[in-house]
Design an enzyme around this catalytic site. Sequence first.
Site, short mmCIF file in Angstrom:
data_model
loop_
_atom_site.label_atom_id
_atom_site.label_comp_id
_atom_site.label_asym_id
_atom_site.label_seq_id
_atom_site.Cartn_x
_atom_site.Cartn_y
_atom_site.Cartn_z
N ASP A 124 49.47 38.95 59.17
CA ASP A 124 48.47 39.37 58.20
C ASP A 124 47.12 39.49 58.92
O ASP A 124 46.98 39.11 60.08
CB ASP A 124 48.41 38.44 57.01
N ASP A 309 56.85 37.59 51.24
CA ASP A 309 56.58 36.36 51.99
C ASP A 309 55.95 35.38 51.03
O ASP A 309 55.34 35.77 50.03
CB ASP A 309 55.64 36.61 53.17
N CYS A 347 74.99 24.90 46.39
CA CYS A 347 74.43 25.35 47.66
C CYS A 347 75.29 24.91 48.84
O CYS A 347 75.82 23.79 48.86
CB CYS A 347 73.01 24.81 47.82
N CYS A 349 74.07 24.90 52.11
CA CYS A 349 73.23 24.65 53.28
C CYS A 349 73.57 23.30 53.91
O CYS A 349 74.24 22.46 53.30
CB CYS A 349 71.75 24.70 52.90
N CYS A 352 72.51 20.22 51.74
CA CYS A 352 73.34 19.96 50.56
C CYS A 352 74.77 19.59 50.93
O CYS A 352 75.43 18.84 50.19
CB CYS A 352 73.34 21.19 49.64
N HIS A 378 66.78 23.39 53.18
CA HIS A 378 67.41 23.81 51.93
C HIS A 378 66.64 24.94 51.27
O HIS A 378 67.23 25.96 50.88
CB HIS A 378 67.52 22.65 50.93
#
Length: 416
Positions: A124, A309, A347, A349, A352, A378
């Site tokens: 940015d 984002d 989930c 991930c 998890c 996560h």
Amino acid sequence: MGASTNPKLHIPNPKALPISKWSLRFESEHNHSVSFEFTVTHREGLARRGELRTPHGVVQTPVFMPVGTRGAVKAVTHRDLEDLGAEIILGNTYHLFLRPGGDLIARAGGLHHFIGWHRPILTDSGGYQVFSLATIRRIREEGAEFRSHLDGAKHLLTPEKATDVQAQLGSDIAMVLDECIATPATREAARDSMERSIRWARRARTRFEQLRSDPGSVRVTNPGQAQFGIVQGATFTDLRTESAQATTAIGFEAYAIGGLSVGEPPEVMYEVVGQTAPSLPEDRPRYLMGTGMPDDLFECVARGIDMFDCVLPTRNARNGQFLTSAGPLSIKNARYAEDLSPPDPACGCYTCRTFSRAYLRHLYMSGEMTAATLNSLHNLHFYLDTMRRIREALTFGMFEKLRLEFHQTFSRRPRN
């Protein structure tokens, strides 16, 4: 706990919207052709799936970009990001300009080499941070004058300076300097800011094209860098349309919608996005800056947005909040002290699969650094996997079904 509101959408006939492709090629100093290219491959209503090609690789869209403010996504490593499937990250020009400096990063070969991330990067312009972090700031036509939040030193960030610094950083996508104003804003203030942002955008584009032909004393570390214009206008849809027309007339590689997700109600943001996105070129990627909650991703993809984002996944993780398929979960709550279930049973991930709410609460309450890492893993997985599911749904014409199903289970209201 009620599910989030299911906003009604007008879904146009996808057959009326053809597949599109746009590309721009550059010649590097070593006569190697490098390109910035965007191809829309699938459509469903206004939502689209595509591919964005940059000098550092291909990005599948719609995409969520983890925010690496100072050249690092907080609490996780680049290896973590690669394992999570992140194809592009965001860096912050304001912070990197102040420390360690654009000159140093350019001497290191550019931001990719300096931080060891060899996939695409978007930077940015630093404008938002000037307005939100600088202790003293003054906006004038030349640029934004401010004092650093680090040491109080005075700086002047102009459209040209923001362009030069990003050329030194060598990001694949550089944003123009725009003026960010507080919300809510009066119509007069929104117009003044919007018109100044357009004037700044023209200056930024002129400087960007100068650097392509004759960089002079500026060390350009990525000759294939693309520059995005930014649409402003607060929540006034007619000002947004005017800004979009003026900004696209300047002629950037692609365009972003800025100045939203700053406190306005979600329905207002959706209305502005829905009105503004169709004003942007159909064959270029559309980037909604700084948004947002998981349901925002669905709703704004449905309105034609390709890139997102937000600091929310990692910031909320460091504050003990998991974003799950059912909604936000505050791990610091005492009810989880002996809860041996994972944060999100749906989930897959690492966090998890491996740890219980009780253990994660213990880490957070003990001030362990590992808590920020596991929580961030996560939340980033949840966002990136959500975008993967959206892309797959678009491929098979199932996006609207997935959008409706998501709203049936996800609620913005935190689970206490």
